[in-house]
Design an enzyme around this catalytic site. Structure first.
Site, mmCIF file in Angstrom:
data_model
loop_
_atom_site.group_PDB
_atom_site.id
_atom_site.type_symbol
_atom_site.label_atom_id
_atom_site.label_comp_id
_atom_site.label_asym_id
_atom_site.label_seq_id
_atom_site.Cartn_x
_atom_site.Cartn_y
_atom_site.Cartn_z
ATOM 1 N N GLU A 102 -5.379 -4.797 10.643
ATOM 2 C CA GLU A 102 -4.312 -3.817 10.864
ATOM 3 C C GLU A 102 -4.587 -3.049 12.151
ATOM 4 O OE1 GLU A 102 -2.292 -2.691 6.897
ATOM 5 O OE2 GLU A 102 -4.005 -1.375 7.169
ATOM 6 N N ASN A 114 0.873 -1.180 0.000
ATOM 7 C CA ASN A 114 0.000 0.000 0.000
ATOM 8 C C ASN A 114 0.908 1.226 0.000
ATOM 9 O OD1 ASN A 114 -1.781 2.077 0.547
ATOM 10 N ND2 ASN A 114 -2.276 1.390 2.630
ATOM 11 N N TRP A 115 0.981 1.875 -1.154
ATOM 12 C CA TRP A 115 1.918 3.004 -1.282
ATOM 13 C C TRP A 115 1.376 4.283 -0.644
ATOM 14 C CZ3 TRP A 115 4.712 2.996 -6.753
ATOM 15 C CH2 TRP A 115 5.534 1.869 -6.826
ATOM 16 N N LYS A 116 0.102 4.284 -0.275
ATOM 17 C CA LYS A 116 -0.517 5.478 0.323
ATOM 18 C C LYS A 116 -0.263 6.699 -0.579
ATOM 19 C CE LYS A 116 -0.116 3.250 4.767
ATOM 20 N NZ LYS A 116 -0.013 3.358 6.221
ATOM 21 N N SER A 175 3.427 -2.282 10.297
ATOM 22 C CA SER A 175 4.874 -2.393 10.564
ATOM 23 C C SER A 175 5.467 -3.744 10.159
ATOM 24 C CB SER A 175 5.184 -2.074 12.032
ATOM 25 O OG SER A 175 4.888 -0.702 12.303
ATOM 26 N N GLU A 221 -6.670 4.886 7.992
ATOM 27 C CA GLU A 221 -6.440 6.308 7.689
ATOM 28 C C GLU A 221 -7.678 6.925 7.029
ATOM 29 O OE1 GLU A 221 -2.693 5.696 5.661
ATOM 30 O OE2 GLU A 221 -1.855 5.075 7.578
ATOM 31 N N GLY A 255 2.781 2.077 10.836
ATOM 32 C CA GLY A 255 3.816 3.100 10.711
ATOM 33 C C GLY A 255 4.569 3.402 11.988
ATOM 34 N N HIS A 288 -9.430 1.385 5.067
ATOM 35 C CA HIS A 288 -8.145 1.568 5.759
ATOM 36 C C HIS A 288 -8.340 2.519 6.936
ATOM 37 C CE1 HIS A 288 -4.040 2.706 6.643
ATOM 38 N NE2 HIS A 288 -3.666 1.615 6.011
#
Ligand code: PGA
Length: 252
Positions: free
Chosen positions: A164, A10-12, A209, A95, A170, A93
């Protein structure tokens, strides 16, 4: 489970055209590791170019709107992702849930839209640190699954769940093996209660992570069918090290 381990990057909000060389390198590396299913979710601006740059790996979006089209400035529909070459999209997600206020109902609508557009779905769930400390992690995640799993015909066959923990994303922190095992077992049971026996076949990824150093341990846990990788997916070197760890486990 019989299916191949699934390692998804997942490159975000990272990546410009210069990153296509990483996508190509990931694709070449994945071709040497056929016992692992590999995919990346680049930013929407790179989907089409990534599709053209790679041959083997899956390509996906990071989110989609629940509607096909309309007056939704700045949004991207599932049909648009599909048209740009996506095979799947991530939905829910943390975020998105946190920074964009997405509810379980929103996430379910997005998942249904993605399925309707012919995309597979990676549905993310996970508890905050406060929820875990209060002993509520499994009930929170169970509630997210109840509220956001799609129910349209055939949904279960195109669904992957990613567990997650929000506090592990992160941060360099990961739950203990026992905690991951317990949560994946609980997710499996919930999926079976939602979908019946078909729920036993849904792949459940761990995310938060994941790095080359901890990948083997995490991927060895029962009912962990792969990994959703953020930071370590941005370079081919660090991402392929995780894919390689998954491949080595398959060889044993
Ligand atoms: P991370 O992100 O690997 O950088 O922790 C995972 C994710 O958010 O999917």
């Amino acid at each position: 489970m019989a299916s191949l381990p699934y390692i998804v990057g997942n490159w975000k909000m990272n990546g410009t055209r210069a990153s296509l060389s990483e996508a190509r390198a990931i694709d070449r590396g994945a071709a040497r590791l056929p016992k692992v299913q590999v995919a990346i979710a680049p930013p929407a601006t790179l989907l089409h170019r990534t599709r053209e740059a790679v041959e083997l790996i899956g390509i996906g979006g990071q989110d989609c709107h629940a509607k096909d089209s309309g007056a939704f400035t700045g949004d991207t529909s599932a049909a648009m992702l599909k048209d740009a070459g996506a095979d799947f999209t991530i939905v829910g997600h943390s975020e998105r849930r946190t920074l964009h206020g997405e509810t379980d109902a929103d996430v379910r609508a997005k998942a249904e839209a993605a399925l309707g557009a012919g995309l597979a779905v990676i549905l993310c769930v996970g508890e905050t640190e406060g929820e875990r400390d209060a002993g509520n992690a499994e009930s929170v995640v169970g509630g997210q699954l109840e509220g956001s799993c799609p129910h349209s015909d055939g949904a279960v066959d195109k669904l992957t769940v990613a567990y997650e923990p929000v506090w592990a994303i992160g941060t360099g922190r990961v739950p203990s093996v026992d905690d991951v095992a317990a949560m994946h077992k609980a997710i499996r049971a919930k999926l079976v209660s939602i979908y019946g026996e078909a729920g036993a076949g849904v792949r459940i990824l761990y995310g938060g992570s994941v790095k080359a150093e901890n990948a083997s341990e995490l991927l060895s846990i029962r009912d962990v069918g792969g990994a959703l990788v953020g930071g370590a997916s941005l370079t081919a070197e660090s991402f392929l090290a995780i894919v390689g760890a998954a491949a080595a486990l398959e060889d044993n």
